[in-house]
Design a protein around this motif. Sequence first.
Motif, PDB file in Angstrom:
ATOM      1  N   PRO A 162      -7.754  -3.553  -0.591  1.00 23.38           N
ATOM      2  CA  PRO A 162      -6.540  -4.382  -0.565  1.00 23.38           C
ATOM      3  C   PRO A 162      -5.910  -4.395   0.821  1.00 23.38           C
ATOM      4  CG  PRO A 162      -6.120  -2.302  -1.671  1.00 23.38           C
ATOM      5  CD  PRO A 162      -7.595  -2.356  -1.438  1.00 23.38           C
TER       6      PRO A 162
ATOM      7  N   GLN B 207       0.651  -1.949  -1.593  1.00 24.05           N
ATOM      8  CA  GLN B 207       0.373  -1.504  -2.953  1.00 24.05           C
ATOM      9  C   GLN B 207       1.489  -0.574  -3.417  1.00 24.05           C
ATOM     10  OE1 GLN B 207      -2.909  -2.127  -4.744  1.00 24.05           O
ATOM     11  NE2 GLN B 207      -2.684  -3.789  -3.284  1.00 24.05           N
TER      12      GLN B 207
ATOM     13  N   SER C 120       2.041   2.468  -6.159  1.00 25.49           N
ATOM     14  CA  SER C 120       1.359   3.382  -7.076  1.00 25.49           C
ATOM     15  C   SER C 120       2.365   4.375  -7.637  1.00 25.49           C
ATOM     16  CB  SER C 120       0.233   4.128  -6.356  1.00 25.49           C
ATOM     17  OG  SER C 120      -0.687   3.219  -5.783  1.00 25.49           O
TER      18      SER C 120
ATOM     19  N   THR D 166       0.371   0.919   2.427  1.00 28.29           N
ATOM     20  CA  THR D 166      -0.514  -0.122   2.957  1.00 28.29           C
ATOM     21  C   THR D 166      -1.637   0.550   3.739  1.00 28.29           C
ATOM     22  OG1 THR D 166       1.371  -1.617   3.182  1.00 28.29           O
ATOM     23  CG2 THR D 166      -0.643  -2.228   4.338  1.00 28.29           C
TER      24      THR D 166
ATOM     25  N   THR E  62      -8.580  -2.920  -6.154  1.00 24.93           N
ATOM     26  CA  THR E  62      -7.175  -3.223  -5.913  1.00 24.93           C
ATOM     27  C   THR E  62      -6.314  -2.562  -6.978  1.00 24.93           C
ATOM     28  OG1 THR E  62      -7.434  -5.263  -7.177  1.00 24.93           O
ATOM     29  CG2 THR E  62      -7.682  -5.412  -4.793  1.00 24.93           C
TER      30      THR E  62
ATOM     31  N   TYR F 187      -3.771  -0.117  -8.844  1.00 25.03           N
ATOM     32  CA  TYR F 187      -2.517   0.484  -8.411  1.00 25.03           C
ATOM     33  C   TYR F 187      -2.506   1.993  -8.622  1.00 25.03           C
ATOM     34  CZ  TYR F 187      -0.591  -4.172  -7.912  1.00 25.03           C
ATOM     35  OH  TYR F 187      -0.354  -5.448  -7.502  1.00 25.03           O
TER      36      TYR F 187
END
Length: 254
Positions: free
Chosen positions: A69, A73, A75, A99, A116, A118
Amino acid sequence: MTEVLGPFAAILTAIMIVVAVTLSLRRRVIVYAWETALLYRGGVFERTLDPGTHHYADLRQRVRIVRLPAHAQRSNFGPLDVLSADRFAFRLHLSVTWTIVDPRTAWEAQEVPESTSYTVAPLQERVAAAALAATGALQLDDLLGAPVALGDAVRAILATGATSFAFEAVAVTRMELPPETRRMLTEVERARRSGLAALERARSEQAALRSLANAARLVRDNPELAQLRLLQTIEDAKGPTTIVVGDPRAVPPS
């Protein structure tokens, strides 16, 4: 004539077969704007593919395209077992926005999976260590009173030494205290509020007594104030009112 064309026909056929095989082994890959693609040939990094359509030959099927990605993101990590500076154990839940700034390093160090998703398991250990270090420097009351500051402290620790990631934000989503700690904090808060209520009552009584003492002192030093107060009471009275005027001390005993 047939004998002359025979070799050329064979060569032409061979060329067509080679071209057909080459075209069949030629691959096409589309890289989207929200991802980064790394091309490895025979296990060796060759180049990064920009967004768009790419063609490459894979005669021996040794090419691998790794997609990571490229956008930020978010998470969720937790529950994380942590300890405060005053030795209170509890569990912490964090939301981390990150990132990938160096895709090749992140992939080759196996810090991020090829997806991609999470949920990034390789970052779990790093986030847990940062959370433990941040909570260990603060008292429990400070942690409960300033969750935003705790998130900033965790982000600062994560950013230290991070080369392949940029940690943009860390938010504390939940703090789980053990039942005995919750009961203790409830009792402390109840006692604190009870003390504040008693202190406020004492202050109110003291203020009322001080006001009465000041009024008595004024009447003693200025007797005419009592007469003015009497006139004000008569003026403010509503309905039939009986007021006895005089000094009770001057009335002879019966």
